[in-house]
Design an enzyme around this catalytic site. Sequence first.
Site, PDB file in Angstrom:
ATOM      1  N   SER A 253       0.846  -1.187   0.000  1.00 13.58           N
ATOM      2  CA  SER A 253       0.000   0.000   0.000  1.00 13.58           C
ATOM      3  C   SER A 253       0.891   1.249   0.000  1.00 13.58           C
ATOM      4  O   SER A 253       1.750   1.384  -0.870  1.00 13.58           O
ATOM      5  CB  SER A 253      -0.940  -0.031   1.213  1.00 13.58           C
ATOM      6  OG  SER A 253      -1.863   1.027   1.156  1.00 13.58           O
ATOM      7  N   ARG A 324     -13.032   7.301   8.055  1.00 14.99           N
ATOM      8  CA  ARG A 324     -12.650   5.888   8.048  1.00 14.99           C
ATOM      9  C   ARG A 324     -13.667   5.045   7.290  1.00 14.99           C
ATOM     10  O   ARG A 324     -13.300   4.078   6.607  1.00 14.99           O
ATOM     11  CB  ARG A 324     -12.510   5.371   9.479  1.00 14.99           C
ATOM     12  CG  ARG A 324     -11.946   3.964   9.571  1.00 14.99           C
ATOM     13  CD  ARG A 324     -10.536   3.895   9.017  1.00 14.99           C
ATOM     14  NE  ARG A 324      -9.902   2.609   9.285  1.00 14.99           N
ATOM     15  CZ  ARG A 324      -8.634   2.330   9.014  1.00 14.99           C
ATOM     16  NH1 ARG A 324      -7.872   3.252   8.454  1.00 14.99           N
ATOM     17  NH2 ARG A 324      -8.118   1.155   9.293  1.00 14.99           N
ATOM     18  N   ASP A 495      -8.634  -4.796  -6.489  1.00  9.41           N
ATOM     19  CA  ASP A 495      -8.240  -3.577  -5.770  1.00  9.41           C
ATOM     20  C   ASP A 495      -8.738  -2.353  -6.535  1.00  9.41           C
ATOM     21  O   ASP A 495      -8.391  -2.147  -7.697  1.00  9.41           O
ATOM     22  CB  ASP A 495      -6.716  -3.536  -5.652  1.00  9.41           C
ATOM     23  CG  ASP A 495      -6.207  -2.439  -4.718  1.00  9.41           C
ATOM     24  OD1 ASP A 495      -6.968  -1.494  -4.428  1.00  9.41           O
ATOM     25  OD2 ASP A 495      -5.041  -2.524  -4.293  1.00  9.41           O
ATOM     26  N   HIS A 532      -8.046  -4.119  -1.882  1.00  8.38           N
ATOM     27  CA  HIS A 532      -6.761  -3.570  -1.458  1.00  8.38           C
ATOM     28  C   HIS A 532      -6.233  -4.258  -0.200  1.00  8.38           C
ATOM     29  O   HIS A 532      -5.015  -4.394  -0.023  1.00  8.38           O
ATOM     30  CB  HIS A 532      -6.912  -2.065  -1.216  1.00  8.38           C
ATOM     31  CG  HIS A 532      -5.622  -1.382  -0.914  1.00  8.38           C
ATOM     32  ND1 HIS A 532      -4.586  -1.321  -1.817  1.00  8.38           N
ATOM     33  CD2 HIS A 532      -5.183  -0.732   0.199  1.00  8.38           C
ATOM     34  CE1 HIS A 532      -3.565  -0.669  -1.283  1.00  8.38           C
ATOM     35  NE2 HIS A 532      -3.896  -0.310  -0.063  1.00  8.38           N
ATOM     36  N   ASP A 533      -7.127  -4.698   0.663  1.00 17.51           N
ATOM     37  CA  ASP A 533      -6.706  -5.326   1.925  1.00 17.51           C
ATOM     38  C   ASP A 533      -6.132  -6.727   1.748  1.00 17.51           C
ATOM     39  O   ASP A 533      -5.753  -7.365   2.741  1.00 17.51           O
ATOM     40  CB  ASP A 533      -7.886  -5.388   2.904  1.00 17.51           C
ATOM     41  CG  ASP A 533      -8.013  -4.117   3.726  1.00 17.51           C
ATOM     42  OD1 ASP A 533      -7.150  -3.236   3.582  1.00 17.51           O
ATOM     43  OD2 ASP A 533      -8.977  -4.001   4.503  1.00 17.51           O
TER      44      ASP A 533
END
Length: 551
Positions: A253, A324, A495, A532-533
Site C-alpha cells: 500500500s 474511516r 483492488d 486492497h486489503d
Amino acid sequence: MSAPRTALSSARQLSNGLIRRTNPRKRFLPLPSTVRSFTNNKPLRSQATAAQEPIVESERPSPVTSVNQPLSFPCLDALDTKTQSLTKQKKSLSGPEPSYAAGETEHFHSASPILLDWGGVLPEFDIAYETWGTLNADKSNAILLHTGLSASSHAKSTAKNPKPGWWEKFIGPGAPLDTDKYHIICTNVLGGCYGSTGPSSIDPLAENNTSSAQKDRYATRFPILTMQDMVRAQFRLLDWMGIDALYASVGSSMGGMQSLAACVLEPSRVGKVVSVSGCARSHPYSIAMRHTQRQVLMNDPAWSSTRGNYYPSIPPHAGMKLAREIATVTYRSGPEWEQRFGRRRADPSKPPALCPDFLIETYLDHAGEKWCLEYDANSLLYVSKAMDLFDLGDEHMRTLDGVRKSNAWKLDGFAAGTAKEEEKAGLCNLTLPDTPYEEQDETSSELLASSPEEAKRARETSSAALIAEEPPEDLVKGLQALSGTPALVMGVASDILFPAWQQREIAAALRKAGNRRVTHVELGEDRSLFGHDTFLLDLEGVGGEIRRFLG
C-alpha cells in the site's frame, strides 16, 4: 358542455393510475387540475344544507395529528454520548486526548534538523521502530518494512508488546520475512502518531505554556511532507544503526510507494525491492477519495473551530469516523461484500431506519467507530496528503529537487538556532486556484486535439496504453535508478484504491528502464476478492510470492 368536476377528477386519477401501472419505470407528473379556494367560493347547496345541521359531539372530528412517528437516531445519539464523555474527561483532568501509543517501541532521536521537500524544516525528530530477527556481523541482512497509512511499527508481536501485529503471520521463523535469515526493521512514519514526530508532537521551537500538560503541539504548524521525506528519516535511523545497505526494501500500500522511493533516493543502499499493491504515482481516483476524507474530517466542528489545534479540547471523532468509513469502502471489493453481506439487513423484523440498517452499513459503522480515537486526525491529513503528492516521474522529481535546493539555506539557520520567525511562518502555504476547474462541453476527440502536449499525455494514460503496458516516458526516466535492482511488483485485480494497472505500469516502466530482473504478479479475482486489503490477509498468495522472491 363541460364534465362535472368530480367526474373529471376521477377520470384523471384513473388515467394516472393506468399510466403508472402500464409504465412502471417511467415517472409522470399528475395532470394539471384547477386549484379551488374554499374561502372565496360560494358553498354549494349541499354544503349550505350540511352547514345548518347540528353536529353531534361524538361525530365531531378530532384534531388532525400525524399518524407517523418520528424516526429515532441512535447513531447520532452515540456520537453525542461520546462527545459528552470526552468533555467530562477534559473537566476531570484525566486527559481528553486518546493515547496514540501502540505499545512498547524503540526510539531513535535525531538532534539534527531535517529539510523537507516542500521547504519545511523539523529542527529535530523522533522515529519509533521495532525489530525482529538478528542483525548479522556485517549488517547485510536488514530488511526495511514500510507500513500503510494508518499502521504503527508494530508489525509483529514482541516480548515488550505481545499484542499481535498487523503482519503477524508474515514475520517469524520460516515466514515470508524469515527471522532466521533476516533482521526486520519497521518504523512508524514521520508525520504519524505512534511514537514518531508528527502533528501531535510537541513543537520544540514554540513558546510553551506554563503547564507541562499544555505544551504547544505542532498541530497545523507541522510542515507538509512527502513519501521521500519519510524515507529520508528512515535512512537517518539506518545510519545511526550502522547499516550501510539493505538486503531489501519491502512495503505494501503506502509502504509499496516508499519501498520504490527508497531505491530511487538511495539506489546503492537497496539490494532488492518489494512493492505490493503500491504505485509509482498517485492517480486521480485515489487522490479524490483521500481528499473527500480530509474534507469530511476538516468540517467536523471540533476541527474547523480550532483549525486543527483541537489537542486541548475534544478530538474530531465524528469526522474521523466518517473518514474511516469512506476509506473502508476503498479497501475492500464489491464482489467480496456481495458474498459476505448481500442485501441482508441487521434485523429484518424491525422497520427500516436511516441509521445503520443493512449489514454492510453496520460493518462500515463499526469500522469507523473502533478507529475514530485510535489515530490522530492531523496525522491522517498530513500522511494522506503525502500519498497524494507522490509521483516518481522525472519531471516531478526535478521539481522537488529544485525546491529543496532553493530552501537548503534554512538548514543553516535551524542548525545554528538562529531561524527567524518570518522564515518559520512561511514553511507551509496552501493556496486555492483563482478559478476553479469547470466541466468542458468538448468531446474526447476535441480534447485530444486541443494541443499536442495534452494529446500526448492523454495517449500515455489512456486505457489502451495501460493494457498495452506502455508506461509514460516521464515515469521510465524517473525509475532509471532501479534499472539494476531486482524487483517484485504485486497487484490485485479486485483492488479499486490501487488498481492493478498501476502495478503493471511499475513493472513495464522498470523493464523499459532496462531492468531485466522484474517479477510481476497479479492476483486475479479467482484468487482474492479482498480488494486492497489482500496484502493484509493473503498469507499464501502475497506471502508466498515474497518468500520466493527474497530467496
